[in-house]
Design an enzyme around this catalytic site. Sequence first.
Site, PDB file in Angstrom:
ATOM      1  CB  CYS A  26      54.402 -34.978  15.052  1.00  0.00           C
ATOM      2  SG  CYS A  26      54.729 -34.727  13.186  1.00  0.00           S
ATOM      3  CG  HIS A  58      56.442 -31.706  17.541  1.00  0.00           C
ATOM      4  ND1 HIS A  58      57.214 -32.954  18.143  1.00  0.00           N
ATOM      5  CD2 HIS A  58      55.929 -31.202  16.244  1.00  0.00           C
ATOM      6  CE1 HIS A  58      56.840 -33.236  16.704  1.00  0.00           C
ATOM      7  NE2 HIS A  58      56.431 -32.251  15.923  1.00  0.00           N
ATOM      8  CD  GLU A  71      57.972 -33.060  21.392  1.00  0.00           C
ATOM      9  OE1 GLU A  71      58.076 -33.688  19.826  1.00  0.00           O
ATOM     10  OE2 GLU A  71      56.243 -32.666  21.214  1.00  0.00           O
TER      11      GLU A  71
END
Length: 892
Positions: A733, A863, A865
């Site tokens: 991002c 994302h 993560e």
Amino acid sequence: TGCGDPRSPIGETLPGKLPQRRITTEAAHGYSSYGNQIGLATGLVRELYHPGYIAKRMEVGAVIGAVPREYVIRREPVPGDRILLVGGKTGRDGIGGATGSSKTHTEQSLTTAGAEVQKGNPPEERKLQRLFRNPRAIGMIRKCNDFGAGGVAVAVGELAAGIDVYLHRVPLKYQGLNATEVALSESQERMAVVVSAADAGAFVKAAESENLEASEIAMVTDSNRLRMFWHEQLILDLDREFLDSHGAQQHARVRVTAPARDEKNHLLTQLVNPGNGEKTAWRELMADLNIASQQGLVEHFDASIGAASVHFPLGGAYQDTPSDTMVASIPLDHGQATTATAMTFGFDPRLSVKSPFHGAVYAVVEAVARLVAVGVNLPEIRLSLQEYFEKLGNDESRWGKPFSALLGAHTALMQLGVPAIGGKDSMSGSFNDLDVPPTLIAFAVGTLDVEKAVSAEFKQAGDRVYLVPLDTVSGDIPDFQRLRSRLAAVHRGIQAGEVAAARAVGMGGMAEALAKMAFGNRIGLEIVPETTADLLFRPAYGAMILEVPADKGTTWLSDAGALWIADTINEKEIRHNRMVIHLDELLDPWKQALEGVFPSRSCPAERLEEVPLQSNPARRSAVAKPAHPRAFVPIFPGTNCEYDTAAALEQAGALSRTRVFRNRSPQEVEDSIAALCREINQAQMLVLPGGFSAGDEPEGSGKFIATVFRNPRVHEAVDRLLNQRDGLILGICNGFQALIKLGLLPYGKITDLSEQSPTITYNHIGRHVARMVRTRIVSTLSPWFSRCRPGDIHIVPVSHGEGRFVAAPEQLQALALAGQLATQYVDMEGRPTMDYPHNPNGSILAIEGISSPDGRILGKMGHSERLGPWTARNIPGIIEPALFAGGVSYFR
């Protein structure tokens, strides 16, 4: 939030007011931007529409925090202790802000109230959050206050019985403030902490390590007085006994009037008339402003940060079933807990206008039912009441409205056996002759087992659908004894794993609940003939719809008084007697009602040329083989994904290190650059996490990070990582944006850019987008994708305002031929698309991620993560893409 009809023509705007559309869209941008930047997961957003909110817009909310018990410290300050101001500097903004929010507005407010507006600084707030997660730092604090209403006067004045405040020591944004302005300013992102004299220096250093300023501004004394000094002059000296006297008592007379009822003596009236035909009524209902889809508003808000949101705001494979309750697992530094928190609200302005008493009763009932529907046990629920009423003055009938509402809430709380803790109120909702509707909102919170959490979307065809009805007694009051018994029975069914989906019924009755439960996975219904149209459309706060597999459900269904009302079916339609309505016939008016205010559609569907899938069978591994490769995660002003990223790396087998880049002075910048180089020189992986660099600066929020990495010493450290130590780089991002601006992507090295270089720019839809998207692995050239296969499809969260990848056609062709097009956004059938929301930003060729020529540098918008074992359990098919495990395996 509460608003007038934002679709109203501009010509109908009241003198002295902005158009409702302008107010609500600007407000949504503002408060979503703040929460997104500080890294606050927003799991429930709802706007209520009523003409009364034209008088004064309503903004209320609640946030849940979790803190380890050993962090909770209650100590009494002692004489000699120091009081430090930590965080932002002080300015004139916000002077009188708290009292201003409780004033009645007039046309003159435009020119007199501007200075009352507080100016937020979310990156500074994020730093404070980090500081207060530091056990060493908070272990020094005896007591603390945040700076809210009243500024220094209140935040510092409340901390101890005797205090000397030195206002001239307060750090200022600019010169020229006088003592009164410094004492009363409500500038944001500031904390007042009490520490011992011996700990003051250490606490200042702890703050500085987080790029925060900490200044000693006061001292605890044994004088039992609050004294303020401006340089050498004593300007305030108040006895503590006076401050603690709570002011003068006030009294008011109230007059309560009976509620208005319709011609059938009903208090809870239907939104639509089913006599116009069931199909027509259902379409009209879904287009009602308070029933309609708020997807375009909801997607402003980040729900995935923290990797803890068990239910996303929009559920189902199509993400079209709105959640009424925010459910999030409690985050732990060493992993996720199996306990989740759940929070929701209850309130209907239409009902409260008719009867503030009944409005409050059903606000409590609705909030409680919504929590039970996700799996919370009734006795464990706690509430907080937020009240918003018109200016009361000395009018007895006006005073009767909050009196009636509080009496109604008290009645429901006592009957249900649940307590309300705290709350807020404002009696200022008037503008000339216009008043807000009587507003008492019940916020409800509870805990539950993550594995037992139930979401609202129908799961599969062939299940039975039941109504748990709400019975009333005289005066349209719930039969609380039956309600308690039925809520307990539903909880037993959920605990037994026999409820597949559940939703509390609200102002739109069963028809609203059934349609929204069907939308998420496009599962239809066969409604039993005995279910009347009147029953379908009647409001029924506290009633509940349950999906129960055909082979489940025993005595608890009988105890819940459950009525079989429908079966789920494979067809995307709802059948009732002779009426057949396709789900699209309900979806279209539901989505269209607010489309002109909060758009949820952007690029037209466009068929893209297929990019050939590419594998990397001859992939090599790193020369060095550390048992646990070291990953460095730098933290820049605005970074907010560092905890999630570091945790994902650790779970994959890496050793992660983080470090804050400090920039409050030239010396701090110099020290931070040296530290950045040391960390890169010791790492095998450099990971740039997401966030909003430098406060989400326009035209590419990765510019600040890119500027730092173009420093010659940092540049050299990155070159050594790539060319001498065979390292990897990942940017997600905001980090992806930085890699693009450095030239590391797509060129593989830090280089100067030209006007023809690829870039990342604003989303095509013109706003922030936060939702789950499908991405397809196009090329496994990158070691980060060594655990994946070409063609694999993953569902990952996105959250960005600038994510549209743009490049010239010849560049795209070169990247595709080289295998550097790593991932693409795809639709429900797995086809790359330009169609929103599958392609959330309008990225050219549906590109979600690209790599360097050798694959060792990867950038992506999604994302990865933020995917954990409990994340988004109301969206089927989520599989973690093993991104971080792939990076770690490169070194093995």
